[in-house]
Design a protein around this motif. Structure first.
Motif, PDB file in Angstrom:
ATOM      1  N   UNK A   1       4.015  -2.172  -4.276  1.00 25.91           N
ATOM      2  CA  UNK A   1       4.371  -0.778  -4.024  1.00 25.91           C
ATOM      3  C   UNK A   1       5.016  -0.099  -5.239  1.00 25.91           C
ATOM      4  N   UNK A   2       4.891  -0.708  -6.399  1.00 25.60           N
ATOM      5  CA  UNK A   2       5.463  -0.155  -7.636  1.00 25.60           C
ATOM      6  C   UNK A   2       4.439   0.760  -8.287  1.00 25.60           C
ATOM      7  N   UNK A   3       4.770   2.035  -8.465  1.00 27.13           N
ATOM      8  CA  UNK A   3       3.844   2.990  -9.072  1.00 27.13           C
ATOM      9  C   UNK A   3       3.669   2.754 -10.557  1.00 27.13           C
ATOM     10  N   UNK A   4       4.630   2.121 -11.197  1.00 25.69           N
ATOM     11  CA  UNK A   4       4.582   1.873 -12.643  1.00 25.69           C
ATOM     12  C   UNK A   4       4.530   0.380 -12.872  1.00 25.69           C
ATOM     13  N   UNK A   5       3.508  -0.280 -12.312  1.00 19.51           N
ATOM     14  CA  UNK A   5       3.457  -1.744 -12.287  1.00 19.51           C
ATOM     15  C   UNK A   5       2.911  -2.328 -13.588  1.00 19.51           C
TER      16      UNK A   5
ATOM     17  N   UNK B   1      -6.503   7.160  15.068  1.00 14.96           N
ATOM     18  CA  UNK B   1      -7.245   6.176  14.281  1.00 14.96           C
ATOM     19  C   UNK B   1      -6.860   4.779  14.734  1.00 14.96           C
ATOM     20  N   UNK B   2      -7.836   4.033  15.206  1.00 15.02           N
ATOM     21  CA  UNK B   2      -7.656   2.629  15.569  1.00 15.02           C
ATOM     22  C   UNK B   2      -8.047   1.811  14.346  1.00 15.02           C
ATOM     23  N   UNK B   3      -7.106   1.046  13.804  1.00 14.33           N
ATOM     24  CA  UNK B   3      -7.341   0.400  12.517  1.00 14.33           C
ATOM     25  C   UNK B   3      -6.443  -0.820  12.363  1.00 14.33           C
ATOM     26  N   UNK B   4      -6.712  -1.564  11.286  1.00 20.07           N
ATOM     27  CA  UNK B   4      -5.828  -2.651  10.864  1.00 20.07           C
ATOM     28  C   UNK B   4      -5.342  -2.299   9.464  1.00 20.07           C
ATOM     29  N   UNK B   5      -4.032  -2.352   9.216  1.00 14.86           N
ATOM     30  CA  UNK B   5      -3.494  -1.847   7.940  1.00 14.86           C
ATOM     31  C   UNK B   5      -4.096  -2.487   6.699  1.00 14.86           C
ATOM     32  N   UNK B   6      -4.478  -3.763   6.766  1.00 14.84           N
ATOM     33  CA  UNK B   6      -4.978  -4.456   5.581  1.00 14.84           C
ATOM     34  C   UNK B   6      -6.499  -4.587   5.586  1.00 14.84           C
ATOM     35  N   UNK B   7      -7.167  -3.714   6.294  1.00 16.16           N
ATOM     36  CA  UNK B   7      -8.630  -3.686   6.330  1.00 16.16           C
ATOM     37  C   UNK B   7      -9.130  -2.635   5.335  1.00 16.16           C
TER      38      UNK B   7
ATOM     39  N   UNK C   1       2.624  -0.503   3.949  1.00 12.91           N
ATOM     40  CA  UNK C   1       2.019  -1.451   4.900  1.00 12.91           C
ATOM     41  C   UNK C   1       2.607  -2.841   4.738  1.00 12.91           C
ATOM     42  N   UNK C   2       2.940  -3.436   5.845  1.00 12.30           N
ATOM     43  CA  UNK C   2       3.363  -4.833   5.886  1.00 12.30           C
ATOM     44  C   UNK C   2       2.825  -5.442   7.180  1.00 12.30           C
ATOM     45  N   UNK C   3       2.533  -6.748   7.136  1.00 12.44           N
ATOM     46  CA  UNK C   3       2.103  -7.437   8.342  1.00 12.44           C
ATOM     47  C   UNK C   3       2.882  -8.742   8.447  1.00 12.44           C
ATOM     48  N   UNK C   4       3.405  -9.064   9.625  1.00 14.85           N
ATOM     49  CA  UNK C   4       4.214 -10.281   9.777  1.00 14.85           C
ATOM     50  C   UNK C   4       3.484 -11.520   9.267  1.00 14.85           C
ATOM     51  N   UNK C   5       4.174 -12.266   8.430  1.00 16.03           N
ATOM     52  CA  UNK C   5       3.610 -13.489   7.876  1.00 16.03           C
ATOM     53  C   UNK C   5       2.769 -13.296   6.636  1.00 16.03           C
ATOM     54  N   UNK C   6       2.528 -12.040   6.260  1.00 18.62           N
ATOM     55  CA  UNK C   6       1.737 -11.736   5.064  1.00 18.62           C
ATOM     56  C   UNK C   6       2.593 -10.895   4.130  1.00 18.62           C
ATOM     57  N   UNK C   7       3.224 -11.545   3.174  1.00 18.35           N
ATOM     58  CA  UNK C   7       4.152 -10.868   2.268  1.00 18.35           C
ATOM     59  C   UNK C   7       3.398 -10.323   1.062  1.00 18.35           C
ATOM     60  N   UNK C   8       3.606  -9.051   0.699  1.00 16.47           N
ATOM     61  CA  UNK C   8       2.892  -8.492  -0.455  1.00 16.47           C
ATOM     62  C   UNK C   8       3.447  -9.004  -1.775  1.00 16.47           C
ATOM     63  N   UNK C   9       2.632  -8.899  -2.814  1.00 14.14           N
ATOM     64  CA  UNK C   9       3.083  -9.216  -4.169  1.00 14.14           C
ATOM     65  C   UNK C   9       4.240  -8.289  -4.548  1.00 14.14           C
TER      66      UNK C   9
ATOM     67  N   UNK D   1      -2.497  -6.526  -2.673  1.00 13.15           N
ATOM     68  CA  UNK D   1      -1.419  -6.881  -1.742  1.00 13.15           C
ATOM     69  C   UNK D   1      -1.078  -8.365  -1.895  1.00 13.15           C
ATOM     70  N   UNK D   2      -2.105  -9.164  -2.156  1.00 16.24           N
ATOM     71  CA  UNK D   2      -1.908 -10.611  -2.305  1.00 16.24           C
ATOM     72  C   UNK D   2      -1.764 -11.033  -3.760  1.00 16.24           C
TER      73      UNK D   2
END
Length: 229
Positions: free
Chosen positions: A225-229, A7-13, A213-221, A182-183
């Motif tokens: 990744x918290x299942x009980x958010x 699979x050719x993809x971008x993680x945040x697409x 998923x993580x991308x350099x320069x783009x930090x998630x909230x 993510x944002x």
């Protein structure tokens, strides 16, 4: 017959995430090639002249590779070739509703909500286009709230978005919302029904890779990744 998949993809697409969720739910192994699609790499345009992701390449036995371009073609292929577990209901009305919602998220939601937010928060950083435009963010967030009200209404009478069964419609909605989440831009507390539905999806094994998923320069909230958010 053994099938090898790449699979050719971008993680945040969002479109790529739909395919990853479907492959994961059906327990179909695949290798990943992460693509900086905005740079229009030659390898991607050789596979898909439009330069769009995702692209799934399958090889089986001595046959040449099968190249499947973009999410709808890939999702249809996965459902046709691996019918169980089914991600489109055998009930015609529910199947049609799932397909309607697939188009809803990929066109209407993207145009009115996700496209604004992700362009300002993600694509501008990737392309070096400067700070987000507050007016565009405001419009995207207003559109997002409108769509969340719509989803909340669907879930008042349904267990899943298209009806009684988990379907590709749920993966489409979750894929789009997960990138916005993510944002940190999804107002979950105002939409408890949507939050409960998303938590059910977020807890499925197929969703776990997305949470790493993580991308350099783009930090998630912090809650991403918290299942009980």
């Amino acid at each position: 017959m053994s099938v090898e998949r790449t699979l050719h993809h971008f993680p945040l697409d969002p479109a790529s995430r739909q395919v990853r969720l479907a492959l994961g739910e059906k327990r179909l192994p695949f290798a990943e090639v992460q693509v900086r699609y905005w740079e229009r790499p030659k390898e991607l345009t050789r596979l898909n002249p439009s330069g769009l992701i995702p692209v799934l390449v399958e090889t089986a036995g001595g046959a040449g590779p099968l190249v499947l371009c973009e999410s709808r073609a890939i999702l249809d292929h996965i459902e046709e070739t691996t019918p169980e577990p089914a991600l489109l209901s055998r009930d015609p009305a529910e199947r049609a509703e799932a397909r309607r919602l697939l188009s809803w998220f990929d066109r209407k939601f993207e145009y009115e909500a996700g496209g604004y937010i992700l362009h300002e928060k993600m694509e501008k950083r990737l392309l070096g286009l400067g700070a987000p435009e507050l007016a565009n963010l405001r419009q995207g967030r207003e559109g997002l709230r409108s769509h969340l009200h719509y989803i909340e209404g669907l879930l008042e009478t349904r267990e899943w978005l298209a009806g009684k069964r988990l379907s590709l419609a749920d993966f489409a909605g979750a894929a789009h919302l997960s990138v916005i989440d993510y944002f940190g831009d999804v107002p979950w507390k105002d939409f408890p029904g949507v939050k409960t539905w998303y938590m059910k999806l977020k807890s499925r094994p197929c969703f776990r890779p997305l949470l790493t998923d993580r991308w350099p320069g783009l930090t998630p909230a912090p809650h991403y990744d918290d299942l009980d958010f």
